[in-house]
Write a protein that holds these residues in place. Sequence first.
Motif, mmCIF file in Angstrom:
data_model
loop_
_atom_site.group_PDB
_atom_site.id
_atom_site.type_symbol
_atom_site.label_atom_id
_atom_site.label_comp_id
_atom_site.label_asym_id
_atom_site.label_seq_id
_atom_site.Cartn_x
_atom_site.Cartn_y
_atom_site.Cartn_z
ATOM 1 N N GLY A 160 0.818 -1.208 0.000
ATOM 2 C CA GLY A 160 0.000 0.000 0.000
ATOM 3 C C GLY A 160 0.851 1.256 0.000
ATOM 4 N N PRO A 161 0.218 2.384 -0.236
ATOM 5 C CA PRO A 161 0.948 3.651 -0.373
ATOM 6 C C PRO A 161 1.741 4.026 0.879
ATOM 7 C CG PRO A 161 -1.369 3.908 -1.000
ATOM 8 C CD PRO A 161 -1.231 2.537 -0.461
ATOM 9 N N VAL A 180 12.596 -2.369 1.219
ATOM 10 C CA VAL A 180 11.139 -2.271 1.225
ATOM 11 C C VAL A 180 10.618 -3.565 0.613
ATOM 12 C CG1 VAL A 180 9.130 -1.071 0.301
ATOM 13 C CG2 VAL A 180 11.115 0.244 1.089
ATOM 14 N N LEU A 181 9.838 -4.308 1.383
ATOM 15 C CA LEU A 181 9.365 -5.622 0.940
ATOM 16 C C LEU A 181 7.858 -5.542 0.741
ATOM 17 C CD1 LEU A 181 11.412 -7.751 3.516
ATOM 18 C CD2 LEU A 181 12.070 -7.098 1.178
ATOM 19 N N ASP A 182 7.444 -5.512 -0.504
ATOM 20 C CA ASP A 182 6.020 -5.359 -0.836
ATOM 21 C C ASP A 182 5.432 -6.735 -1.113
ATOM 22 O OD1 ASP A 182 3.521 -4.759 -1.892
ATOM 23 O OD2 ASP A 182 4.252 -2.993 -2.970
ATOM 24 N N THR A 183 4.389 -7.097 -0.393
ATOM 25 C CA THR A 183 3.783 -8.417 -0.597
ATOM 26 C C THR A 183 2.963 -8.478 -1.891
ATOM 27 O OG1 THR A 183 1.886 -7.764 0.758
ATOM 28 C CG2 THR A 183 3.653 -8.955 1.873
ATOM 29 N N ALA A 184 2.653 -7.311 -2.469
ATOM 30 C CA ALA A 184 1.885 -7.314 -3.720
ATOM 31 C C ALA A 184 2.812 -7.545 -4.906
ATOM 32 C CB ALA A 184 1.175 -5.976 -3.885
ATOM 33 N N ARG A 352 -13.031 5.783 -6.309
ATOM 34 C CA ARG A 352 -12.543 5.039 -7.472
ATOM 35 C C ARG A 352 -11.039 4.802 -7.320
ATOM 36 N NH1 ARG A 352 -13.608 3.533 -12.572
ATOM 37 N NH2 ARG A 352 -12.117 4.128 -14.181
ATOM 38 N N PHE A 353 -10.343 5.825 -6.885
ATOM 39 C CA PHE A 353 -8.902 5.700 -6.699
ATOM 40 C C PHE A 353 -8.592 4.664 -5.598
ATOM 41 C CE2 PHE A 353 -4.817 7.018 -4.831
ATOM 42 C CZ PHE A 353 -4.032 7.029 -5.975
ATOM 43 N N ALA A 354 -9.360 4.725 -4.515
ATOM 44 C CA ALA A 354 -9.130 3.780 -3.414
ATOM 45 C C ALA A 354 -9.366 2.344 -3.869
ATOM 46 C CB ALA A 354 -10.044 4.115 -2.231
ATOM 47 N N ALA A 355 -10.361 2.158 -4.733
ATOM 48 C CA ALA A 355 -10.609 0.811 -5.268
ATOM 49 C C ALA A 355 -9.412 0.341 -6.092
ATOM 50 C CB ALA A 355 -11.885 0.806 -6.104
ATOM 51 N N GLY A 356 -8.812 1.284 -6.810
ATOM 52 C CA GLY A 356 -7.611 0.945 -7.579
ATOM 53 C C GLY A 356 -6.454 0.549 -6.661
ATOM 54 N N LEU A 357 -6.301 1.252 -5.559
ATOM 55 C CA LEU A 357 -5.235 0.918 -4.604
ATOM 56 C C LEU A 357 -5.437 -0.476 -4.019
ATOM 57 C CD1 LEU A 357 -4.694 4.190 -2.515
ATOM 58 C CD2 LEU A 357 -3.178 3.225 -4.262
ATOM 59 N N PRO A 362 -3.074 -5.686 -2.810
ATOM 60 C CA PRO A 362 -4.107 -6.467 -2.093
ATOM 61 C C PRO A 362 -3.670 -6.902 -0.693
ATOM 62 C CG PRO A 362 -3.060 -7.799 -3.783
ATOM 63 C CD PRO A 362 -2.513 -6.409 -3.950
ATOM 64 N N TRP A 363 -4.660 -7.053 0.170
ATOM 65 C CA TRP A 363 -4.511 -7.611 1.525
ATOM 66 C C TRP A 363 -4.163 -9.083 1.345
ATOM 67 C CZ3 TRP A 363 -4.212 -7.397 6.619
ATOM 68 C CH2 TRP A 363 -4.979 -8.174 7.490
ATOM 69 N N PRO A 364 -3.029 -9.542 1.863
ATOM 70 C CA PRO A 364 -2.554 -10.902 1.548
ATOM 71 C C PRO A 364 -3.281 -11.984 2.353
ATOM 72 C CG PRO A 364 -0.997 -9.806 2.986
ATOM 73 C CD PRO A 364 -2.100 -8.815 2.733
ATOM 74 N N VAL A 365 -4.492 -12.281 1.916
ATOM 75 C CA VAL A 365 -5.363 -13.238 2.603
ATOM 76 C C VAL A 365 -4.670 -14.587 2.799
ATOM 77 C CG1 VAL A 365 -7.490 -14.533 2.330
ATOM 78 C CG2 VAL A 365 -7.406 -12.123 1.673
#
Lengths: 466, 380
Positions: A160-161, A180-184, A352-357, A362-365
């Motif tokens: 996330g941002p 910086v380790l991004d799970t996405a 709309r922007f938040a949906a794009g984020l 994504p939340w790593p389910v």
Amino acid sequence: MTGHRVIVVGAGPAGVRAAQALVEAGLRPIVIDEGRRAGGQIYRRQPDNFTRSHEALYGTEAARARAIHETFDGLAAQIDYRPETLVWHIADGHVWTLDGEGQHRSEPYDALILCTGATDRVMPVKGWNRAGTYSLGAAQIALKAQACAIGSEVVFLGSGPLLYLVASQYAKAGANVVAVLDTAPFAARIPALPRLLSQPGVLWNGVILTRALKRAGVAVHHGVTPVAITGDAQDGVDGIVVRMADGSQRRFACNAVGMGHHLRPETQLADLARCEFAFDPAVRQWLPLRDGEGRSSMPGVYLGGDGARILGARSAEASGRLAALTALADLGHSVSGGEQSGLRKAIAGYARFAAGLAQAFPWPVEQAAALPDDAVVCRCESVTAGELRAVVNEGGAREANRAKALSRVGMGRCQGRYCGLAAAEVIAAEARVPIETVGRLRGAAPVKPLVAGTAGIPCAPQETGA
Amino acid sequence: MSAARSDVLIIGGGIMGCASALFLHQRGQSVTLLETDLVGRQASGTNFGNVRRQGRPLYQLPLANRSIAIWRQARELLGTDIEYLQRGHMRVAYRDRPDAAERMEAYAADAAHYDLDLEMLSGNVLRDRFPWMGPDVLAASLSAQCGHANPRLTGPAFARAAVKLGAVIHENCKATTALRDGNEFHVVAADGREFRAPVLLVTAGAWAKAFVEGFGETVPLTSRGPNMCVTEPLPYAIGPSVGVSTPETFESVYFRQVGRGNLVIGGSTQNQTYPEDYRVYVKPENCIGQWQQIQRLIPAVRNLAIIRTWSGIESYLPDDQPVMGPSAGVDGLFYAFGFCGAGFQLGPGVGETMAELIATGSTDIDLSPYRIDRFAAASE
């Protein structure tokens, strides 16, 4: 008409804009703020004797931060501002507060505007209970409010941002950001692009942040799966082990980890005010219902800003003001319909922007399902994933509150504010049920720990038969 | 749809219903239990957790003694830990109510005839043993053989143990009508499911009244919600569960320390209930009043943070005694409800007694104080 008592809870961007709209209408609202000075978390102000400029503190958002601070300071004479005051319960048309002096008060309201903001959404990692692991928000506040870093060698993990923002702020402040380790996965950003382009300015800020990190020599890895935060009970964190996108395992030595996946709204006050909640599949969270005008399902209770739905600070200014205008209209004041529709349109753009984020980061389910049994889920009560799974399998708990009753998950000082969403994912995965059927932990007063021996208001004990 | 059949049908999945189901199965009776929500959620799950015998009417002590015998072997019986700690139960009297101390003395003498040994403490002896006691405390009555347990775990543990023996428990199954149909009872749930049995046991707590009245009997049942809270944990030190003996409701606070270290606090004022919605909302003024009172009993509490409050729906009767035993008018119909905030300790004993009564037709426990028809005259 100006005799209406309107209470605004929170003095971040939403609360400040709400208060401003109320003052413009001739009201003298009560603004209750947990902070010592208005600004909220995103525009949190330094202590009085700190002197960094808005530009140094807030970067690209300096002008907005200054505007919020100056607006609020300009309102000082026309509002009843209660800093360092916790709203710990809402009942029967009153908010119940405890201030920094230990004084309890109960304030009635005709309208209540909740601008309660957000805290980090955190997905547990084995070892995240070790000293030296902080949420991204906490890491940022340490820097913004106290000018100190969470460690001398810091890894930022999550998505996330805020991940990129905090990492770049640390790099800029001279901290050693190890990685910086991004799970996405990076590829997730491509399909999200059309939505993200709805706020080109914000998107561009994100690009600038990423470049600044690269210039500072910080390695950014995408599609990372955390394995464990390592260390010991004595010295805390000494590193983090992750599986990289290519499947290889790698360890980064560090003495602090900042972690988080976006934010979650602080919804307990809406819950105590008996607002209805609904499941939002896009963010896999239960959120208080809010109509297009800022009304909750409870008459007289309005919701503004990230406390209702995470749409960011800019949207919070709009939704805080909109909630106040709606409250004013409902109280019989005349408000500009044109302005309201403009605010609604702006909020739709931010949504709309938040949906794009949410799509891009994504939340790593799957991480919840894969948590090892000995990983702690609830840090307050030291409840492990294995103990949680046991109450699902042996206790038959398939619902969040039942799992709490049997395992103590979410029963500690934070009342599930940090572990609740992850615990629900662990339960859903283990019980093989859809996440929405697990429900949410019911809010209970006090929303934050409250020292018992505080000075009480003169208060006749009430006993109520049925 | 054909109705599910069993020897006994139970309406209400609190500790009374779940314990009855377990002991009925031990006696070879098949049981089906219907619970509107989840087992052990209301009075059974939200109460304070006292396993207390003292302070009960003397005629209730045989039942309380039967119950504590089960508490002592609960872990073996249930195959799980329900956090029963036999660290004693203590009632205290304040200096400005010396009559309360005298009543405790008299009670201790009487209770000795019912196998309840109480030790009276005061002065330096009391303070040496319990140094955290507030200066307002004059005297205490200690029952070393009592204790406390975790209500959140207990009801579900009895339910699971009953299911293990073969009981059928339907959660989220609201019984809407219960009728006598020939030689058996016919119960229909909100979702249309039907159940039949020759014996019906109503253990529906605050929700029992509709069923009682459906069978033509009267019960002036009301409900209230206890005001409960818990502090952050601190090192384990307290031992007994402690409560104030006083005629003033607002003074009547109590607390215990759980093994995890938190202090659980209850008593004083109560909350309004919404039984149709299965909800109680904790009143902030009740919390503040309770915190003020508890500081009189244990002043150190003032330095602790309260982290959570809660309540639940308890059923009450005008004489503060439950309804327990057979129906006065309908064969095969039994009741065990209305425990007036004092049912947690009794729960296992009630289950065993009701199972004995249903399976054998009689019990040595004197149930006459709890007869349903004690309210019939008042309403006529």
